[in-house]
Design a protein around this motif. Structure first.
Motif, PDB file in Angstrom:
ATOM      1  N   THR A 118       0.805  -1.225   0.000  1.00  0.00           N
ATOM      2  CA  THR A 118       0.000   0.000   0.000  1.00  0.00           C
ATOM      3  C   THR A 118       0.837   1.274   0.000  1.00  0.00           C
ATOM      4  O   THR A 118       0.277   2.358   0.127  1.00  0.00           O
ATOM      5  CB  THR A 118      -0.927   0.010   1.234  1.00  0.00           C
ATOM      6  N   GLU A 119       2.154   1.156  -0.129  1.00  0.00           N
ATOM      7  CA  GLU A 119       3.015   2.334  -0.144  1.00  0.00           C
ATOM      8  C   GLU A 119       3.923   2.294  -1.364  1.00  0.00           C
ATOM      9  O   GLU A 119       4.247   1.220  -1.877  1.00  0.00           O
ATOM     10  CB  GLU A 119       3.878   2.398   1.126  1.00  0.00           C
ATOM     11  N   TRP A 120       4.324   3.472  -1.801  1.00  0.00           N
ATOM     12  CA  TRP A 120       5.270   3.563  -2.909  1.00  0.00           C
ATOM     13  C   TRP A 120       6.582   4.116  -2.370  1.00  0.00           C
ATOM     14  O   TRP A 120       6.714   5.306  -2.099  1.00  0.00           O
ATOM     15  CB  TRP A 120       4.734   4.457  -4.014  1.00  0.00           C
ATOM     16  N   LEU A 156      -4.126   2.648 -18.998  1.00  0.00           N
ATOM     17  CA  LEU A 156      -3.006   3.549 -19.250  1.00  0.00           C
ATOM     18  C   LEU A 156      -1.678   2.863 -18.928  1.00  0.00           C
ATOM     19  O   LEU A 156      -0.698   2.988 -19.673  1.00  0.00           O
ATOM     20  CB  LEU A 156      -3.152   4.826 -18.423  1.00  0.00           C
ATOM     21  N   HIS A 157      -1.645   2.144 -17.824  1.00  0.00           N
ATOM     22  CA  HIS A 157      -0.426   1.443 -17.407  1.00  0.00           C
ATOM     23  C   HIS A 157      -0.013   0.417 -18.465  1.00  0.00           C
ATOM     24  O   HIS A 157       1.158   0.346 -18.863  1.00  0.00           O
ATOM     25  CB  HIS A 157      -0.680   0.760 -16.064  1.00  0.00           C
ATOM     26  N   LEU A 158      -0.971  -0.353 -18.950  1.00  0.00           N
ATOM     27  CA  LEU A 158      -0.680  -1.366 -19.959  1.00  0.00           C
ATOM     28  C   LEU A 158      -0.294  -0.728 -21.286  1.00  0.00           C
ATOM     29  O   LEU A 158       0.660  -1.169 -21.951  1.00  0.00           O
ATOM     30  CB  LEU A 158      -1.901  -2.270 -20.140  1.00  0.00           C
ATOM     31  N   THR A 159      -1.011   0.322 -21.675  1.00  0.00           N
ATOM     32  CA  THR A 159      -0.748   0.959 -22.968  1.00  0.00           C
ATOM     33  C   THR A 159       0.618   1.626 -22.989  1.00  0.00           C
ATOM     34  O   THR A 159       1.355   1.532 -23.981  1.00  0.00           O
ATOM     35  CB  THR A 159      -1.845   1.982 -23.286  1.00  0.00           C
ATOM     36  N   ALA A 196      -2.675   3.488  -6.475  1.00  0.00           N
ATOM     37  CA  ALA A 196      -3.311   4.432  -5.551  1.00  0.00           C
ATOM     38  C   ALA A 196      -4.810   4.532  -5.794  1.00  0.00           C
ATOM     39  O   ALA A 196      -5.591   4.719  -4.851  1.00  0.00           O
ATOM     40  CB  ALA A 196      -2.658   5.805  -5.679  1.00  0.00           C
ATOM     41  N   SER A 197      -5.231   4.352  -7.061  1.00  0.00           N
ATOM     42  CA  SER A 197      -6.669   4.416  -7.354  1.00  0.00           C
ATOM     43  C   SER A 197      -7.417   3.272  -6.687  1.00  0.00           C
ATOM     44  O   SER A 197      -8.598   3.408  -6.344  1.00  0.00           O
ATOM     45  CB  SER A 197      -6.902   4.380  -8.869  1.00  0.00           C
ATOM     46  N   GLY A 198      -6.742   2.141  -6.491  1.00  0.00           N
ATOM     47  CA  GLY A 198      -7.383   0.999  -5.845  1.00  0.00           C
ATOM     48  C   GLY A 198      -7.378   1.073  -4.341  1.00  0.00           C
ATOM     49  O   GLY A 198      -7.996   0.218  -3.685  1.00  0.00           O
ATOM     50  N   LEU A 199      -6.699   2.065  -3.773  1.00  0.00           N
ATOM     51  CA  LEU A 199      -6.650   2.235  -2.322  1.00  0.00           C
ATOM     52  C   LEU A 199      -7.634   3.276  -1.826  1.00  0.00           C
ATOM     53  O   LEU A 199      -7.686   3.559  -0.631  1.00  0.00           O
ATOM     54  CB  LEU A 199      -5.224   2.628  -1.889  1.00  0.00           C
ATOM     55  N   GLN A 200      -8.411   3.825  -2.749  1.00  0.00           N
ATOM     56  CA  GLN A 200      -9.419   4.817  -2.369  1.00  0.00           C
ATOM     57  C   GLN A 200     -10.609   4.133  -1.698  1.00  0.00           C
ATOM     58  O   GLN A 200     -10.874   2.950  -1.933  1.00  0.00           O
ATOM     59  CB  GLN A 200      -9.887   5.588  -3.603  1.00  0.00           C
ATOM     60  N   ILE A 203       2.893   6.053 -13.564  1.00  0.00           N
ATOM     61  CA  ILE A 203       1.510   5.658 -13.865  1.00  0.00           C
ATOM     62  C   ILE A 203       1.147   4.391 -13.088  1.00  0.00           C
ATOM     63  O   ILE A 203       0.009   4.240 -12.626  1.00  0.00           O
ATOM     64  CB  ILE A 203       1.324   5.443 -15.374  1.00  0.00           C
ATOM     65  N   GLY A 204       2.134   3.501 -12.920  1.00  0.00           N
ATOM     66  CA  GLY A 204       1.874   2.283 -12.156  1.00  0.00           C
ATOM     67  C   GLY A 204       1.465   2.591 -10.730  1.00  0.00           C
ATOM     68  O   GLY A 204       0.537   1.974 -10.193  1.00  0.00           O
ATOM     69  N   TRP A 205       2.146   3.547 -10.102  1.00  0.00           N
ATOM     70  CA  TRP A 205       1.762   3.891  -8.739  1.00  0.00           C
ATOM     71  C   TRP A 205       0.414   4.613  -8.703  1.00  0.00           C
ATOM     72  O   TRP A 205      -0.410   4.368  -7.831  1.00  0.00           O
ATOM     73  CB  TRP A 205       2.821   4.749  -8.048  1.00  0.00           C
ATOM     74  N   ILE A 206       0.170   5.503  -9.662  1.00  0.00           N
ATOM     75  CA  ILE A 206      -1.130   6.185  -9.729  1.00  0.00           C
ATOM     76  C   ILE A 206      -2.239   5.152  -9.862  1.00  0.00           C
ATOM     77  O   ILE A 206      -3.317   5.279  -9.257  1.00  0.00           O
ATOM     78  CB  ILE A 206      -1.151   7.182 -10.903  1.00  0.00           C
ATOM     79  N   MET A 207      -1.982   4.111 -10.643  1.00  0.00           N
ATOM     80  CA  MET A 207      -2.954   3.024 -10.799  1.00  0.00           C
ATOM     81  C   MET A 207      -3.208   2.338  -9.461  1.00  0.00           C
ATOM     82  O   MET A 207      -4.366   2.134  -9.062  1.00  0.00           O
ATOM     83  CB  MET A 207      -2.441   2.028 -11.830  1.00  0.00           C
TER      84      MET A 207
END
Length: 354
Positions: free
Chosen positions: A50-52, A170-173, A153-157, A147-151
């Protein structure tokens, strides 16, 4: 018809063999990274850390107390509270190691790319323009990690049990963009064995565009878990085209393209049909216009791979996305992408027909 020979602006092989090997090694590692990322997603492991911490995060828990602390952080996450309540420490370690391995591979790729770039820079192995391109590719790699961390972080909301589909896409692309840039540069550095006609160059570029679109649509399928629904083919819910009330059931309208599993899966199916049809047409047109050429052979290989990927996609859907099939589908997709990039690069370096 006249033929204007344009010698490809490809550097001589001398002095660049090491750079090619470095780039091909990076491409291989990115390919492995994509497969490991797919396994991380399919095992539900992506939110276990849960941390970067780009530097200190490379060190895993080394004691029982450290494991307890990491587990406690995860237990505070929405995924644990809404989906995995009661998970044991042993189960947490399983998903933790998948995510940790995924991140370590990303760190290793970044360090290897950085080291190789500095060798090229300090030795002045390439002209400034090509060195600048390599620098830009490095920035793309760094952006991909962010982008990987932003991704994640979106799942920790609050209320989330998985990452946002758009951010996963976006991460995959962007992984595809970096992978393609490395493949293209390595191919460009590889001297042509023979000069070949550049028939179909525009079509090859459009085929590459379709490949990226299909990868993005596949990312939306993965992010919304649309592959676990409508597990029949060729029909969806008993129809080739589901009713508009199913495809556009959500509001606002545009969110259906991201969150409505029916429309997300339907778009991926249609994208596959269009891609396969265009790949077959491109193959036939090149085989007629330039039989026996390298371009015709590559177009044939790409069409075969797209056909195999389509069949594998159907199997994956019908089996409700078992781990092996999901990973094979993702791996083959990036294999097709690599072939598409090589095809475009080779045609762009070949002769021009007027």
């Amino acid at each position: 018809m006249t033929i204007a020979l344009d010698q490809p602006a490809v550097p001589a092989a001398n002095g660049h063999a090491g750079i090619r090997r470095w780039l091909w090694a990076i491409a291989f590692l990115v390919f492995v990274m994509v497969v490991v990322g797919g396994a991380t997603r399919l095992t539900g492991s992506g939110l276990s850390i849960t941390e970067w911490r780009p530097v200190t995060g490379a060190i895993p828990p080394l004691s029982d107390a450290a494991w307890a602390l990491e587990f406690e952080k995860y237990r505070l996450s929405p995924q644990y509270q809404l989906l995995n309540t009661g998970m044991e420490l042993a189960d947490f370690k399983f998903i933790y190691w998948w995510e940790w391995g995924h991140r370590q591979l990303g760190r290793f790729i970044g360090l290897l790319y950085l080291a190789g770039f500095f060798v090229v820079l300090l030795r002045r192995s390439m002209p400034w323009r090509e060195t600048a391109i390599l620098f830009g590719m490095g920035l793309l790699l760094g952006l991909q990690g962010t982008i990987g961390w932003i991704m994640v972080a979106s799942g920790l909301q609050p209320g989330m049990v998985a990452v946002a589909p758009v951010k996963l896409t976006l991460h995959l692309t962007f992984a595809g963009f970096f992978f393609a840039s490395v493949i293209a540069f390595a191919t460009w550095l590889t001297p042509l064995r023979r000069i070949e006609p550049a028939w179909g160059r525009g079509a090859a570029w459009f085929l590459l565009f379709l490949l990226f679109v299909q990868i993005a649509l596949g990312g939306l399928v993965a992010g919304s878990k649309a592959g676990f629904t409508f597990n029949t083919w060729p029909l969806m819910d008993g129809a080739l085209v589901p009713p508009a009330s199913t495809l556009f059931a959500g509001t606002p309208f545009w969110e259906n393209f991201v969150d409505n599993v029916a429309l997300v899966q339907f778009n991926h199916r249609i994208g596959a049909y269009i891609l396969l049809a265009f790949a077959l047409w491109h193959m036939l047109s090149l085989r007629r216009a330039a039989p026996g050429s390298g371009g015709a052979k590559r177009a044939t290989a790409i069409a075969g791979l797209v056909l195999a990927q389509s069949a594998l996609g159907i199997v994956t859907l019908l089996l409700v996305v078992p781990l092996w099939a999901g990973l094979a589908h993702q791996a083959l997709g990036f294999t097709v992408l690599a072939m598409g990039v090589v095809h475009v690069t080779r045609l762009s370096a070949g002769t021009q027909l007027a």
